[in-house]
Design a protein around this motif. Structure first.
Motif, mmCIF file in Angstrom:
data_model
loop_
_atom_site.group_PDB
_atom_site.id
_atom_site.type_symbol
_atom_site.label_atom_id
_atom_site.label_comp_id
_atom_site.label_asym_id
_atom_site.label_seq_id
_atom_site.Cartn_x
_atom_site.Cartn_y
_atom_site.Cartn_z
ATOM 1 N N TYR A 1 0.864 -1.177 0.000
ATOM 2 C CA TYR A 1 0.000 0.000 0.000
ATOM 3 C C TYR A 1 0.901 1.227 0.000
ATOM 4 N N GLU A 2 0.661 2.149 -0.914
ATOM 5 C CA GLU A 2 1.420 3.389 -0.925
ATOM 6 C C GLU A 2 0.474 4.544 -1.166
ATOM 7 N N ASP A 3 0.446 5.477 -0.211
ATOM 8 C CA ASP A 3 -0.446 6.638 -0.273
ATOM 9 C C ASP A 3 -1.895 6.212 -0.492
ATOM 10 N N ASP A 4 -2.295 5.119 0.153
ATOM 11 C CA ASP A 4 -3.647 4.572 0.037
ATOM 12 C C ASP A 4 -4.395 4.856 1.345
ATOM 13 N N PRO A 5 -5.480 5.634 1.304
ATOM 14 C CA PRO A 5 -6.205 5.948 2.545
ATOM 15 C C PRO A 5 -6.831 4.720 3.199
ATOM 16 N N ALA B 1 -5.233 1.829 3.553
ATOM 17 C CA ALA B 1 -4.155 0.958 4.039
ATOM 18 C C ALA B 1 -4.304 0.727 5.530
ATOM 19 N N ALA C 1 -3.018 0.315 9.380
ATOM 20 C CA ALA C 1 -1.991 1.031 10.146
ATOM 21 C C ALA C 1 -0.778 0.134 10.368
ATOM 22 N N ASN D 1 9.000 6.349 3.378
ATOM 23 C CA ASN D 1 7.672 6.951 3.306
ATOM 24 C C ASN D 1 6.757 6.305 4.353
ATOM 25 N N PRO D 2 6.305 7.052 5.372
ATOM 26 C CA PRO D 2 5.430 6.453 6.386
ATOM 27 C C PRO D 2 4.049 6.086 5.836
ATOM 28 N N ARG D 3 3.738 6.535 4.624
ATOM 29 C CA ARG D 3 2.466 6.180 3.987
ATOM 30 C C ARG D 3 2.624 4.976 3.049
ATOM 31 N N HIS D 4 3.743 4.288 3.176
ATOM 32 C CA HIS D 4 3.978 3.074 2.389
ATOM 33 C C HIS D 4 4.163 1.919 3.368
ATOM 34 N N GLN E 1 5.946 -0.711 8.121
ATOM 35 C CA GLN E 1 6.292 0.572 7.500
ATOM 36 C C GLN E 1 7.645 0.416 6.826
#
Length: 155
Positions: A6-10, A12, A14, A84-87, A98
């Motif tokens: 998951y990358e920049d996926d709302p 995803a 936690a 990237n913490p959103r990946h 993460q």
């Protein structure tokens, strides 16, 4: 065990773990790059993986490359740091990791192509062949960072 990236996926999940990792852009004397087709997601990727206790990040990249491709490598530079913490990677066992990875530039120093438990195919590619390969965005970014000249080529 399979994983989902998951990358920049709302949507995803936690993250519940953070594991240092290393990968390698391995470039031969002809300018070709070494890639493996991952068994867990079917995508083409750089060799790499999680660091073990007692090893350095460069040692991790060298071990993972040897395990996943059959090649020993010499580290000659750094492609970049990726955190990237959103990946995140979500694994079947419930771990949601993460990303924190250092990508090294390397050249082959011995060995021969071989697949592993983690790969179904290992090949050398011309840089222009990579664009059509199925690859997760974070790996494509690392390859493009190298290919676009954001760092020196191996010689």
């Amino acid at each position: 065990m399979s994983r989902r990236d998951y990358e920049d996926d709302p949507n995803a999940p936690a993250a519940n773990s953070l594991v240092p990792a290393a990968s390698a852009v391995v470039v031969d004397d002809s300018g070709r790059i070494l890639l493996q087709r991952r068994r867990d997601n079917g995508m083409w990727a750089l060799p790499g993986g999680a660091m073990h206790i007692g090893e350095s990040l460069p040692e991790c990249a060298m071990r993972e490359t040897r395990e996943e491709t059959g090649f020993d490598i010499e580290i000659v530079g750094i492609v970049g740091t990726y955190s990237n913490p959103r990946h995140v990677f979500a694994y079947d066992d419930g771990e949601v990791r993460q990303v924190f990875s250092i990508c090294f530039l390397a050249r082959p120093a011995g060995g021969q192509l071989s697949v592993s438990e983690e790969s179904t195919d290992v090949r050398w590619f011309e840089p222009e062949e990579i664009d059509t390969l199925p690859m997760v965005p974070s790996i494509r970014k690392r390859v493009n960072d190298w290919r676009d000249g954001n760092m020196p080529a191996a010689r």
